[in-house]
Design a protein around this motif. Structure first.
Motif, PDB file in Angstrom:
ATOM      1  N   GLU A   1      27.390  43.948  40.484  1.00 16.80           N
ATOM      2  CA  GLU A   1      28.054  43.832  39.173  1.00 16.80           C
ATOM      3  C   GLU A   1      27.066  43.575  38.046  1.00 16.80           C
ATOM      4  OE1 GLU A   1      30.557  40.529  40.089  1.00 16.80           O
ATOM      5  OE2 GLU A   1      31.848  41.680  41.445  1.00 16.80           O
ATOM      6  N   SER A   2      25.785  43.774  38.326  1.00 17.02           N
ATOM      7  CA  SER A   2      24.771  43.431  37.332  1.00 17.02           C
ATOM      8  C   SER A   2      24.096  44.683  36.781  1.00 17.02           C
ATOM      9  CB  SER A   2      23.752  42.487  37.974  1.00 17.02           C
ATOM     10  OG  SER A   2      24.342  41.225  38.202  1.00 17.02           O
ATOM     11  N   GLY A   3      22.897  44.521  36.296  1.00 17.17           N
ATOM     12  CA  GLY A   3      22.116  45.661  35.821  1.00 17.17           C
ATOM     13  C   GLY A   3      22.751  46.335  34.619  1.00 17.17           C
TER      14      GLY A   3
ATOM     15  N   GLY B   1      26.320  45.436  34.342  1.00 12.77           N
ATOM     16  CA  GLY B   1      26.592  44.052  33.955  1.00 12.77           C
ATOM     17  C   GLY B   1      26.430  43.810  32.469  1.00 12.77           C
ATOM     18  N   ILE B   2      25.321  44.285  31.898  1.00 18.01           N
ATOM     19  CA  ILE B   2      25.097  44.046  30.465  1.00 18.01           C
ATOM     20  C   ILE B   2      26.050  44.874  29.615  1.00 18.01           C
ATOM     21  CG2 ILE B   2      23.447  44.198  28.554  1.00 18.01           C
ATOM     22  CD1 ILE B   2      21.223  43.576  30.431  1.00 18.01           C
TER      23      ILE B   2
ATOM     24  N   VAL C   1      27.591  35.110  44.433  1.00 16.91           N
ATOM     25  CA  VAL C   1      26.345  35.373  43.723  1.00 16.91           C
ATOM     26  C   VAL C   1      25.712  36.668  44.228  1.00 16.91           C
ATOM     27  CG1 VAL C   1      24.041  34.519  43.162  1.00 16.91           C
ATOM     28  CG2 VAL C   1      25.924  32.902  43.370  1.00 16.91           C
ATOM     29  N   ASP C   2      25.735  36.840  45.540  1.00 17.34           N
ATOM     30  CA  ASP C   2      25.185  38.056  46.144  1.00 17.34           C
ATOM     31  C   ASP C   2      25.873  39.290  45.553  1.00 17.34           C
ATOM     32  OD1 ASP C   2      24.176  40.015  47.823  1.00 17.34           O
ATOM     33  OD2 ASP C   2      24.373  38.821  49.640  1.00 17.34           O
TER      34      ASP C   2
ATOM     35  N   ARG D   1      22.153  46.338  39.987  1.00 18.00           N
ATOM     36  CA  ARG D   1      21.382  45.172  40.455  1.00 18.00           C
ATOM     37  C   ARG D   1      20.608  44.575  39.288  1.00 18.00           C
ATOM     38  NH1 ARG D   1      18.377  48.563  44.937  1.00 18.00           N
ATOM     39  NH2 ARG D   1      20.234  49.555  45.797  1.00 18.00           N
ATOM     40  N   CYS D   2      20.495  43.244  39.309  1.00 21.41           N
ATOM     41  CA  CYS D   2      19.852  42.598  38.165  1.00 21.41           C
ATOM     42  C   CYS D   2      18.335  42.631  38.241  1.00 21.41           C
ATOM     43  CB  CYS D   2      20.311  41.150  38.027  1.00 21.41           C
ATOM     44  SG  CYS D   2      19.874  40.103  39.410  1.00 21.41           S
TER      45      CYS D   2
ATOM     46  N   LEU E   1      27.600  39.437  42.734  1.00 17.93           N
ATOM     47  CA  LEU E   1      27.279  39.511  41.304  1.00 17.93           C
ATOM     48  C   LEU E   1      25.953  40.225  41.067  1.00 17.93           C
ATOM     49  CD1 LEU E   1      27.842  38.388  38.287  1.00 17.93           C
ATOM     50  CD2 LEU E   1      26.179  36.635  38.888  1.00 17.93           C
ATOM     51  N   VAL E   2      24.895  39.768  41.747  1.00 10.85           N
ATOM     52  CA  VAL E   2      23.560  40.282  41.397  1.00 10.85           C
ATOM     53  C   VAL E   2      23.302  41.670  41.960  1.00 10.85           C
ATOM     54  CG1 VAL E   2      22.604  37.951  41.154  1.00 10.85           C
ATOM     55  CG2 VAL E   2      22.271  39.192  43.299  1.00 10.85           C
TER      56      VAL E   2
END
Ligand SMILES: Nc1ncnc2c1ncn2[C@@H]1O[C@H](COP(=O)(O)OP(=O)(O)O)[C@@H](O)[C@H]1O
Ligand SMILES: Nc1ncnc2c1ncn2[C@@H]1O[C@H](COP(=O)(O)OP(=O)(O)O)[C@@H](O)[C@H]1O
Lengths: 398, 398
Positions: free
Chosen positions: A266-268, A271-272, A259-260, A236-237, A262-263
């Motif tokens: 697929e983030s956090g 993601g990076i 977007v839901d 999570r972002c 993604l954040v």
């Protein structure tokens, strides 16, 4: 008597049988991949681990039926005093553990509007346990409950007040059971009554949150209406400019579902780094392979933790110490070092040796003697759920 | 020579004629309600204020034509050395004031993807000035430029890294010209070279942002890819759980445009109070009428400012002081008091008398002598734009 603690997800059930007085785990395990034909249940009892494939229907009920069978064959059923359920969202209604009645079930269901992924799964667990343990009382212990002491200035968002009044949109916070547990442990270690303790607690696992505790009570926390706010986490972002969401939708062709996903998924760290959501994997990649993206992911992760901890100094006039818990907080000396290095203006100074030594279940202060204490504490949400369930029954009986 | 400074919005043009060496304002004014038949231009010159209705076409060009006329009749045109434009978004391309060429115009246009409300308006102003002042060089001074020194850990969001690489999604920050100006002034007041100053600067106007300055350079700031992130503002909510956006769309029937409007135009001080986005109005309602919603709005506003300031202590190992600027920072002793009260763990202590005395253009330290300094400084973005425009011309000529 022991308490059966249930943490039910949409495709999994975690369970443990716990003695509420001392937290001893008599049996524990996990059913996972439910609702698929690979559904499996793993049970651990006195160092013995067993695993069973489930037969159709591959659902929560079947998993609990296998658990009941095993509890019976181990002669553990008769000593179960009650079932304690972890329920994620208790809204403003629940600031305490609560005996589950049809009305309470109804309210947990209604609160699904605020926690569409979690509360329905928790209800499945409740239903299945009611069927499997018909003679036992069921208790709900809410992940939001501990944070119900937050003042308005911490829980009101900067949007139309009517959205709070009419739709209950406000900060609730999560990980409450964990923050409560480690705060109590910290008070013991600091040799101070919890009612006099002012602490900042960092729960760093797959989900991550910070809570600031004033006189023993939660007065602010980084997760919000949902567990997506605040710190960056495994997938999570955390905090994100909402203008980015509009940009993704308006200029880059994302749907709101995209977007839901993604954040939240697929983030956090994942993601990076583009590599993994797992802190251990990223540390290994950074240290062994000089992986720059893994290093960046961990660096952003730690900087944001430090900023969030520092921000909560605005909620306190005294600060007794910092608590680190969760899989990362309990084990990653690298993350702890990065975080605490950035807290020198709040008078935190790490003792590098103690930091390296305090891992894998060890607990204690990893700061120098002139620093404010930094306490590593192994969290134990199951024990709290067992304890609170047991207390509720005792109080109910009196 | 003087510099004509232009700040062009979609329906307004702010302008001032400034002496770059000392910041003296020779003439200033505002054209507003452009593109409507109520378009008007107000010009102030030596304590004389004049106002003219525009005639059709009611656009930026017409407004500038009236301005040119007035400048001519006041004999001010011949001394104008150049035009300096405030341009909101300079992306990663522009970390310095830049002479406007056709290529630069093209890049400013491309950066409209990141600032759809601002950059197109800025371009209208550039075009109109090119027509009105054909013999003058035009310079762009970017609101994002000062923040281009931020390290990666501050500007990378916790989302897929490819969104940064392919779509330039990152933190840029705004109010750069203001933070830069007040930081320079603070260095003078602290009697330290700016290169050795570590400061946290709070620009609190209709838009609000915090910047942390390490050795004179911006190393992090609260606004993000857009000016909507971070603090709560007049009508913007600032940081918001993105789960709330999904909830508004998925459960409450909002379109993404509705949400955009909600969080940017109907939130913040206005949203919570239901009364006004203006700090003065809310203070009066709170103090004179005991208005609870106004009090809540201001209380949340201040708490979030304090948390944000405190969070940036994680970016520094030394902290020379706090800067307060913008309409609210320069004038609201109530807000300053609420904010600084919550920063005691960072050793900030307000001097209540100095706080009351330092308003309406007064500047100075409002903290006690044992506290870290809290400097109230009147910002002056126009002067910076004039100065940087003039410097660029001088350097270009050499
Ligand atoms: N030795 C370790 N070093 C670094 N990170 C660790 C270590 N052990 C566990 N972790 C991390 O802890 C995280 C999981 O935390 P945990 O609290 O178990 O998760 P959950 O929030 O699902 O309960 C993972 O990112 C994992 O990599
Ligand atoms: N005396 C005052 N007391 C409190 N707030 C004030 C005072 N004077 C101006 N303000 C506030 O300053 C804000 C506008 O700030 P300003 O910097 O002028 O805006 P902008 O960001 O548009 O440049 C408004 O909220 C206004 O109420």
């Amino acid at each position: 008597d022991s308490i059966l603690v249930i943490n039910c997800g949409s495709s999994s059930v975690k369970f443990s049988l716990i003695k509420p007085d001392n937290g001893e785990t008599l049996l524990s395990g996990l059913a996972e991949r439910l609702l698929t034909d690979e559904a499996v249940i793993k049970i651990e009892h006195k160092d013995e681990k067993k695993s069973y494939q489930l037969t159709s229907p591959f659902n929560h009920q079947t998993a609990l039926a296998v658990l009941v069978e095993q509890l019976q064959s181990l002669n553990l059923v008769d000593n179960i005093g009650a079932v304690g359920h972890r329920v994620v969202h208790g809204g403003e209604q629940y600031s305490k553990p609560t005996l589950i009645t049809p009305e309470v079930e109804q309210e947990i269901k209604q609160l699904s509007a605020l926690a569409p992924l979690h509360n329905p799964a928790n209800l499945i667990g409740i239903k299945a346990c009611q069927a499997a343990f018909q003679h036992l009382l069921q208790v709900a212990v809410f992940d939001t409950a501990y944070h119900q002491t937050m003042p308005e200035k911490a829980y009101i968002y900067g949007i139309a007040y009517s959205l709070y009044q009419e739709h209950a949109i406000r900060r609730y916070g999560f990980h409450g059971t964990s923050h409560y547990f480690v705060a109590k442990q910290a008070a013991k270690q600091l040799n101070k009554p919890i009612e006099q303790c002012n602490l900042i607690s960092a729960h760093l696992g797959n989900g991550c949150s910070i809570t600031v505790i004033k006189n023993g009570k939660s007065v602010d926390t980084s997760m919000g209406m949902t567990p997506g706010e605040g710190l960056m986490m495994g997938t999570r972002c955390g905090d994100l400019d909402s203008g980015i969401i509009f940009h993704l939708v308006n200029s880059l062709g994302y749907s709101i579902e995209d977007v839901d996903k993604l954040v939240n998924k697929e983030s956090g760290l994942l993601g990076i780094s583009g590599l993994s959501n797992d802190c251990r994997v990223l540390q290994a990649a950074m240290i062994d392979d000089n992986n720059e993206q893994a290093k960046l992911a961990l660096t952003v992760f730690c900087y944001r933790i430090a900023k969030s901890i520092a921000s909560y100094s605005a909620s306190l006039t005294e600060l007794d110490g910092l608590i680190l818990t969760g899989g990362i907080g309990e084990n990653s000396s690298w993350v702890r070092s990065e975080v605490i290095k950035q807290l020198s203006l709040l008078n935190f100074v790490l003792d590098e040796e103690k930091n390296e030594a305090t891992r894998f279940g060890a607990s204690g202060n990893i700061a120098t003697s002139s620093s404010r204490p930094c306490l590593v504490i192994t969290t134990n949400e199951e024990w709290v759920i067992a304890e609170q369930t047991s207390q509720l029954l005792t109080n109910n009986a009196n």
